[in-house]
Write a protein that holds these residues in place. Structure first.
Motif, PDB file in Angstrom:
ATOM      1  N   VAL A  19       0.864  -1.182   0.000  1.00  0.00           N
ATOM      2  CA  VAL A  19       0.000   0.000   0.000  1.00  0.00           C
ATOM      3  C   VAL A  19       0.899   1.230   0.000  1.00  0.00           C
ATOM      4  CG1 VAL A  19      -1.731   1.307   1.276  1.00  0.00           C
ATOM      5  CG2 VAL A  19      -1.835  -1.196   1.242  1.00  0.00           C
ATOM      6  N   HIS A  20       0.784   2.048  -1.044  1.00  0.00           N
ATOM      7  CA  HIS A  20       1.655   3.209  -1.221  1.00  0.00           C
ATOM      8  C   HIS A  20       1.148   4.382  -0.372  1.00  0.00           C
ATOM      9  CE1 HIS A  20       3.500   1.740  -5.248  1.00  0.00           C
ATOM     10  NE2 HIS A  20       2.980   0.712  -4.577  1.00  0.00           N
ATOM     11  N   MET A 221      -0.593  21.980   5.961  1.00  0.00           N
ATOM     12  CA  MET A 221      -0.205  21.172   4.795  1.00  0.00           C
ATOM     13  C   MET A 221      -1.349  20.197   4.508  1.00  0.00           C
ATOM     14  SD  MET A 221       3.347  19.132   4.039  1.00  0.00           S
ATOM     15  CE  MET A 221       3.099  17.625   4.987  1.00  0.00           C
ATOM     16  N   VAL A 222      -1.775  20.162   3.253  1.00  0.00           N
ATOM     17  CA  VAL A 222      -2.901  19.326   2.846  1.00  0.00           C
ATOM     18  C   VAL A 222      -2.372  18.124   2.065  1.00  0.00           C
ATOM     19  CG1 VAL A 222      -5.078  19.254   1.572  1.00  0.00           C
ATOM     20  CG2 VAL A 222      -4.386  21.357   2.741  1.00  0.00           C
ATOM     21  N   MET A 223      -2.849  16.935   2.443  1.00  0.00           N
ATOM     22  CA  MET A 223      -2.433  15.711   1.761  1.00  0.00           C
ATOM     23  C   MET A 223      -3.623  15.058   1.062  1.00  0.00           C
ATOM     24  SD  MET A 223       0.301  13.892   4.342  1.00  0.00           S
ATOM     25  CE  MET A 223       0.656  12.648   3.076  1.00  0.00           C
ATOM     26  N   TYR A 224      -3.302  14.328  -0.007  1.00  0.00           N
ATOM     27  CA  TYR A 224      -4.332  13.568  -0.714  1.00  0.00           C
ATOM     28  C   TYR A 224      -3.703  12.307  -1.283  1.00  0.00           C
ATOM     29  CZ  TYR A 224      -8.111  12.251  -3.834  1.00  0.00           C
ATOM     30  OH  TYR A 224      -9.123  11.549  -4.447  1.00  0.00           O
ATOM     31  N   ALA A 225      -4.209  11.145  -0.858  1.00  0.00           N
ATOM     32  CA  ALA A 225      -3.802   9.844  -1.406  1.00  0.00           C
ATOM     33  C   ALA A 225      -2.287   9.658  -1.422  1.00  0.00           C
ATOM     34  CB  ALA A 225      -4.376   9.667  -2.811  1.00  0.00           C
ATOM     35  N   GLY A 226      -1.627   9.984  -0.328  1.00  0.00           N
ATOM     36  CA  GLY A 226      -0.198   9.746  -0.206  1.00  0.00           C
ATOM     37  C   GLY A 226       0.688  10.828  -0.763  1.00  0.00           C
ATOM     38  N   HIS A 227       0.100  11.897  -1.328  1.00  0.00           N
ATOM     39  CA  HIS A 227       0.857  13.023  -1.869  1.00  0.00           C
ATOM     40  C   HIS A 227       0.548  14.294  -1.082  1.00  0.00           C
ATOM     41  CE1 HIS A 227       1.194  11.204  -6.227  1.00  0.00           C
ATOM     42  NE2 HIS A 227       1.923  10.554  -5.326  1.00  0.00           N
ATOM     43  N   VAL A 228       1.512  15.207  -1.038  1.00  0.00           N
ATOM     44  CA  VAL A 228       1.253  16.554  -0.536  1.00  0.00           C
ATOM     45  C   VAL A 228       0.745  17.388  -1.709  1.00  0.00           C
ATOM     46  CG1 VAL A 228       2.261  18.644   0.461  1.00  0.00           C
ATOM     47  CG2 VAL A 228       3.029  16.401   1.248  1.00  0.00           C
ATOM     48  N   VAL A 229      -0.389  18.069  -1.523  1.00  0.00           N
ATOM     49  CA  VAL A 229      -0.939  18.862  -2.620  1.00  0.00           C
ATOM     50  C   VAL A 229      -0.790  20.363  -2.394  1.00  0.00           C
ATOM     51  CG1 VAL A 229      -2.547  17.062  -3.333  1.00  0.00           C
ATOM     52  CG2 VAL A 229      -3.302  18.793  -1.685  1.00  0.00           C
ATOM     53  N   GLU A 230      -0.699  20.796  -1.126  1.00  0.00           N
ATOM     54  CA  GLU A 230      -0.575  22.236  -0.876  1.00  0.00           C
ATOM     55  C   GLU A 230      -0.050  22.480   0.530  1.00  0.00           C
ATOM     56  OE1 GLU A 230      -3.074  26.335  -1.874  1.00  0.00           O
ATOM     57  OE2 GLU A 230      -4.107  24.399  -1.895  1.00  0.00           O
ATOM     58  N   LYS A 231       0.765  23.529   0.668  1.00  0.00           N
ATOM     59  CA  LYS A 231       1.230  23.975   1.990  1.00  0.00           C
ATOM     60  C   LYS A 231       1.396  25.484   1.949  1.00  0.00           C
ATOM     61  CE  LYS A 231       4.679  23.324   5.630  1.00  0.00           C
ATOM     62  NZ  LYS A 231       5.747  24.273   5.793  1.00  0.00           N
ATOM     63  N   ALA A 232       0.848  26.140   2.980  1.00  0.00           N
ATOM     64  CA  ALA A 232       0.929  27.602   3.074  1.00  0.00           C
ATOM     65  C   ALA A 232       0.579  27.998   4.498  1.00  0.00           C
ATOM     66  CB  ALA A 232      -0.019  28.264   2.075  1.00  0.00           C
ATOM     67  N   SER A 233       0.571  29.296   4.761  1.00  0.00           N
ATOM     68  CA  SER A 233       0.144  29.775   6.076  1.00  0.00           C
ATOM     69  C   SER A 233      -1.311  29.381   6.296  1.00  0.00           C
ATOM     70  CB  SER A 233       0.289  31.294   6.165  1.00  0.00           C
ATOM     71  OG  SER A 233      -0.661  31.941   5.335  1.00  0.00           O
ATOM     72  N   ASN A 277      -2.752  -0.122  -5.904  1.00  0.00           N
ATOM     73  CA  ASN A 277      -2.310   0.164  -7.270  1.00  0.00           C
ATOM     74  C   ASN A 277      -2.737   1.586  -7.607  1.00  0.00           C
ATOM     75  OD1 ASN A 277      -1.222  -2.509  -8.263  1.00  0.00           O
ATOM     76  ND2 ASN A 277      -3.284  -3.130  -7.604  1.00  0.00           N
ATOM     77  N   PRO A 278      -2.056   2.577  -7.073  1.00  0.00           N
ATOM     78  CA  PRO A 278      -2.484   3.963  -7.257  1.00  0.00           C
ATOM     79  C   PRO A 278      -2.348   4.411  -8.706  1.00  0.00           C
ATOM     80  CG  PRO A 278      -0.323   3.881  -6.207  1.00  0.00           C
ATOM     81  CD  PRO A 278      -0.829   2.474  -6.246  1.00  0.00           C
ATOM     82  N   PRO A 279      -3.189   5.344  -9.124  1.00  0.00           N
ATOM     83  CA  PRO A 279      -3.110   5.838 -10.502  1.00  0.00           C
ATOM     84  C   PRO A 279      -1.851   6.669 -10.718  1.00  0.00           C
ATOM     85  CG  PRO A 279      -4.647   7.148  -9.220  1.00  0.00           C
ATOM     86  CD  PRO A 279      -4.251   5.995  -8.352  1.00  0.00           C
ATOM     87  N   THR A 280      -1.448   6.788 -11.954  1.00  0.00           N
ATOM     88  CA  THR A 280      -0.297   7.621 -12.288  1.00  0.00           C
ATOM     89  C   THR A 280      -0.735   9.084 -12.336  1.00  0.00           C
ATOM     90  OG1 THR A 280      -0.727   7.351 -14.651  1.00  0.00           O
ATOM     91  CG2 THR A 280       0.803   5.798 -13.617  1.00  0.00           C
ATOM     92  N   GLY A 281       0.236   9.961 -12.346  1.00  0.00           N
ATOM     93  CA  GLY A 281      -0.063  11.382 -12.463  1.00  0.00           C
ATOM     94  C   GLY A 281      -0.660  11.951 -11.191  1.00  0.00           C
ATOM     95  N   CYS A 282      -1.498  12.969 -11.345  1.00  0.00           N
ATOM     96  CA  CYS A 282      -2.175  13.584 -10.208  1.00  0.00           C
ATOM     97  C   CYS A 282      -3.236  12.626  -9.686  1.00  0.00           C
ATOM     98  CB  CYS A 282      -2.817  14.901 -10.620  1.00  0.00           C
ATOM     99  SG  CYS A 282      -3.792  15.665  -9.307  1.00  0.00           S
TER     100      CYS A 282
END
Length: 318
Positions: A19-20, A221-233, A277-282
């Motif tokens: 599991v990724h 910091m916002v995460m989605y499906a094992g990736h970081v998508v955004e971080k800011a104040s 088996n996560p999708p490629t790309g975003c």
């Protein structure tokens, strides 16, 4: 810089495959920074917290590195991590109130923890009393069993235990989820005070409650499906998000004082992808209203404005 995480990949081993859970996570956490970590269930928030202290034997470190105060953190080696726990990196785990041993008095548990870290309990006795008072607990709590304490009292005890050795990094995983609203605020304020008094250098606050973390965090910091998508104040994430997922996540929150007739909450259609088996790309592309052909490639994290990072081809990734 307190913490630097670079391209961290951590998978869970299962009979069906890996599991990724974390798949290339990169971010920095500065001295004195409190960072809220937000996202849907299963996005990797708790896994990220645990991976920094290596508390789950099912985890497999696949790649990437972690530096704390300029030194490598050996997260692939459980034995090498032992001296760092509580001294350098500490964790308040999810369901911490249930983690206290019901057969041990609070004081005995704390003494056992200190001895296991090579510290004489007598050397921290006065500091222990001072910190209990700071979070609104009487010293006689040390002579009581966990069952004699309320949920909020137990949570504060765990918070004191986790920070008694002044770690550089504190990871707090859903520490307010089982508490009533007034107790949530009191615990959150105590955690900020611990940072302000120098008991911890920096803090990562894992939560589903963005409204609470907005009140106490410097950054989100916002995460989605094992990736970081955004971080800011925190202000920027709430008021000026760039990533489509963050925008939809914020729009799903009720506004304080609003009535159902005045505003309707907007949910996020679809479900997060499976991580066997996560999708490629975003990984958000199948749910994203802005998705286009280039989303088949993973967008890089780009600094769209000073201190504001986003991973989307439509918000600066081109």
């Amino acid at each position: 810089m307190t913490l630097r995480v670079n391209d961290l990949k951590v998978y869970y081993q299962t009979l069906r495959g890996d599991v990724h859970a974390l798949d290339g996570v990169t971010f920095d956490l500065a001295d004195g920074e409190i960072m809220g970590l937000a996202g849907e269930s299963g996005c990797g928030k708790t896994t990220l917290g645990k991976s920094l202290i290596r508390l789950d034997t099912r985890m497999r470190h696949v790649g990437g590195s972690i530096e704390l105060n300029g030194k490598d953190v050996p997260i692939a080696d459980d034995k090498a991590m032992v001296p760092l726990r509580y001294h350098e990196i500490s964790l308040i785990p999810q369901y911490a109130m249930s983690a206290l041993n019901p057969t041990r008095k609070i004081g005995k548990m704390i003494n056992e923890l200190l001895r296991s870290r090579g510290v004489n309990p007598a050397d921290r006795a006065e500091e222990l009393k001072r910190r209990l008072e700071l979070v609104g607990l009487d010293v006689d709590v040390l002579d009581r069993f966990p069952i004699e304490l309320s949920g909020g009292m137990k949570q504060r005890v765990v918070m004191v235990m986790a920070t008694l050795l002044d770690p550089s990094l504190l990871i707090a995983d859903e520490v307010t989820s089982a508490l009533d609203v007034s107790t949530q605020r009191a615990v959150a304020e105590s955690m900020v005070e611990f940072r302000d008094r120098g008991f911890v250098k920096s803090m990562m606050f894992v939560t589903h409650d963005i409204s609470l973390v907005y009140q106490m965090a410097d950054t989100i910091m916002v995460m989605y499906a094992g990736h970081v998508v955004e971080k800011a104040s925190a202000d920027t994430i709430i008021n000026e998000p760039k990533h489509p997922y963050t925008k939809m996540l914020i729009s799903a929150l009720p506004e304080v004082g609003s009535k159902g007739a005045e505003s309707r909450l907007e949910g996020i259609p679809g479900t997060p992808p499976g991580l066997l088996n996560p999708p490629t790309g975003c990984r958000f592309k199948d749910r994203c209203p802005l998705a286009f052909s280039k989303c088949s490639e993973r967008p890089p994290m780009v600094e769209v404005e000073p201190g504001h990072w986003s991973a989307c081809w439509k918000t600066g990734g081109e």
